[in-house]
Design an enzyme around this catalytic site. Structure first.
Site, PDB file in Angstrom:
ATOM      1  N   THR A 323       3.906 -49.430  63.536  1.00 12.97           N
ATOM      2  CA  THR A 323       3.213 -50.131  62.491  1.00 12.97           C
ATOM      3  C   THR A 323       2.882 -51.670  63.165  1.00 12.97           C
ATOM      4  OG1 THR A 323       5.125 -50.915  61.317  1.00 12.97           O
ATOM      5  CG2 THR A 323       4.232 -48.880  60.721  1.00 12.97           C
ATOM      6  N   CYS A 324       1.857 -52.361  62.153  1.00 18.65           N
ATOM      7  CA  CYS A 324       1.568 -53.652  62.547  1.00 18.65           C
ATOM      8  C   CYS A 324       2.408 -54.606  61.567  1.00 18.65           C
ATOM      9  CB  CYS A 324       0.041 -53.742  62.128  1.00 18.65           C
ATOM     10  SG  CYS A 324      -0.908 -52.802  63.084  1.00 18.65           S
ATOM     11  N   ASP A 325       3.495 -54.365  61.477  1.00 11.55           N
ATOM     12  CA  ASP A 325       4.714 -55.317  60.975  1.00 11.55           C
ATOM     13  C   ASP A 325       5.640 -55.840  61.800  1.00 11.55           C
ATOM     14  OD1 ASP A 325       6.696 -56.313  59.407  1.00 11.55           O
ATOM     15  OD2 ASP A 325       5.982 -55.471  57.537  1.00 11.55           O
ATOM     16  N   ASN A 366       0.371 -48.514  56.775  1.00 12.41           N
ATOM     17  CA  ASN A 366      -0.468 -48.310  57.759  1.00 12.41           C
ATOM     18  C   ASN A 366      -1.145 -47.008  58.121  1.00 12.41           C
ATOM     19  OD1 ASN A 366       0.454 -50.680  60.397  1.00 12.41           O
ATOM     20  ND2 ASN A 366      -0.872 -50.917  58.836  1.00 12.41           N
TER      21      ASN A 366
END
Ligand SMILES: *Cc1c(COP(=O)(O)O)cnc(C)c1O
Length: 385
Positions: A323-325, A366
């Site tokens: 994910t983009c975290d 996401n």
């Protein structure tokens, strides 16, 4: 890990990470508890994995259940269990949840303060209450800290308050911390518990039960003592502190019952080097902290990750989710050795992931769907054969 999980994964057609559970392992684990703690009833901690097939199997084997909410209570009843085999172990409940559980037939509740006793007295009159005392969690990889449990000196007052409110002061519970490596961790809590039993007896209250909680480990990368050693150490402590007048005891294993019954298959999405001279590779999987591997928070639980190239030379990796975290990194402080030949698109097996994974998976962060679960029981294995 079991042969038939491997067999199932070989034939699996759909995409994305998944958890595969082998019910035979759950059955073996249940029998091991019965053998290693022979006079102690098992209350499975449903939150570890509420998969209906697991609840149905354990019901058939004669297990009882520790629940924390109305939907867990309903799931256990739907599996065919009767409410007299349910303990409502969460000390933090809305009064209307207590009332709903009571309507479903549940009559044993955990409390750790007088305000919670008052709620139970109003919503579930005449019920048995277990007072939870605080444990420091030393030796546990996933300690349960100060969130639950009163100081042991306060328990007698709380139980007396329960008795005066028309409830039955039934016993004491504690949890020594999850994935507990020290087999002696129960001793201090049992010393406190025995003192509370004596103090209550002086006030005319006869406690009956000690809930020894969970804490029994699953086997991850670090070596753990055998269940038998836990059973022996706990029995010695019971003898030491209670003498010949042993109380009724129960355990609430979650991880120890289902942890090693499951395995996640995931895929390598990307392997990246951040600079030419750096040996460390970033390995991104299609599963991360948000899709079931939440217990890698603080790098507490170190899962065994197997690949098809495990005979090859290994090199240090940072393992991360997709994910983009930026918190979605599994192992970074302690680098994870993985084969240097590992390639994008390879499947990896994350072992001992039967507990505390599927229910920790986010609904769609996401755009990734929740972790899929498959359950293998004897009939499924027969079908695949
Ligand atoms: C989570 C929990 C358990 C299970 O703990 P494990 O360490 O997984 O065995 C048992 N009892 C209570 C009250 C819990 O909250």
């Amino acid at each position: 890990m079991t042969e038939r999980i491997r067999e199932f994964l070989k034939n699996r057609k759909d995409d994305g990470p998944c958890l595969v559970l082998d019910l035979d392992v759950v059955r073996d684990n249940y029998n091991a508890f019965a053998k290693c703690l022979p006079d102690t009833r098992v209350y499975y901690a449903v939150k570890a994995n509420p998969q209906p097939e697991i609840l149905a199997l354990l019901t058939k084997l004669g297990s009882c259940f520790d629940v924390a909410s109305i939907s867990e209570t309903e799931a256990v009843l739907a599996a065919g269990c009767t409410p007299d085999r349910i303990s409502y172990g969460n000390t933090i409940k809305k009064e209307r949840e207590i009332a709903a559980a009571y309507r479903l037939g549940v009559t044993m509740f955990a409390v750790d303060c007088e305000a919670e006793v008052d709620k139970v007295a109003r919503a579930a009159p005449g019920s048995r209450v277990i007072c939870r005392i605080h444990c420091d969690g030393t030796g546990a990889e996933w300690p349960l800290s100060r969130k639950f449990g009163c100081e042991p000196e306060f328990a007698t007052d709380i139980l007396e308050h329960a008795q005066k409110s028309g409830l039955i002061a039934h016993g004491i519970s504690f949890h020594v911390g999850s994935q507990q490596h020290n087999v002696e961790a129960w001793d201090r809590a049992l010393a406190s518990t025995a003192a509370i039993f004596r103090a209550c007896a002086e006030r005319g209250i006869n406690l009956a039960m000690v809930n020894l909680g969970g804490g029994f480990p699953a086997k991850y990368l670090r070596k753990t003592p055998k269940l038998e050693s836990y059973g022996k150490a706990i029995f010695r402590s019971l003898r030491r502190h209670f003498g010949n007048r042993l109380p009724e005891t129960i355990v609430e294993p979650g991880r120890g019952l289902v942890g090693n019954a499951g395995m996640i298959e995931a895929e390598v999405v990307l392997i990246a080097k951040r600079s030419p001279e750096d040996d460390t590779r970033w390995v991104y999987l299609d599963i991360g902290k948000f899709h079931g591997l939440a217990e890698t928070i603080g790098e507490s639980i170190r899962y065994p990750i197997r690949t098809r190239r495990d005979r090859d030379e290994t090199g240090p990796c940072i393992v991360a989710g997709p994910t983009c975290d930026s918190v979605d990194v599994l192992y970074e402080k302690t680098l994870y050795p993985l084969p240097v030949s590992l390639a994008i698109g390879d499947k990896v097996l994350i072992e001992a992931t039967g507990a505390y994974t599927s229910t920790y998976s986010s609904v769609g962060f996401n755009g990734y769907p929740p972790l899929k679960s498959y359950v293998l029981d004897t009939s499924v294995a027969a079908m695949a054969a």
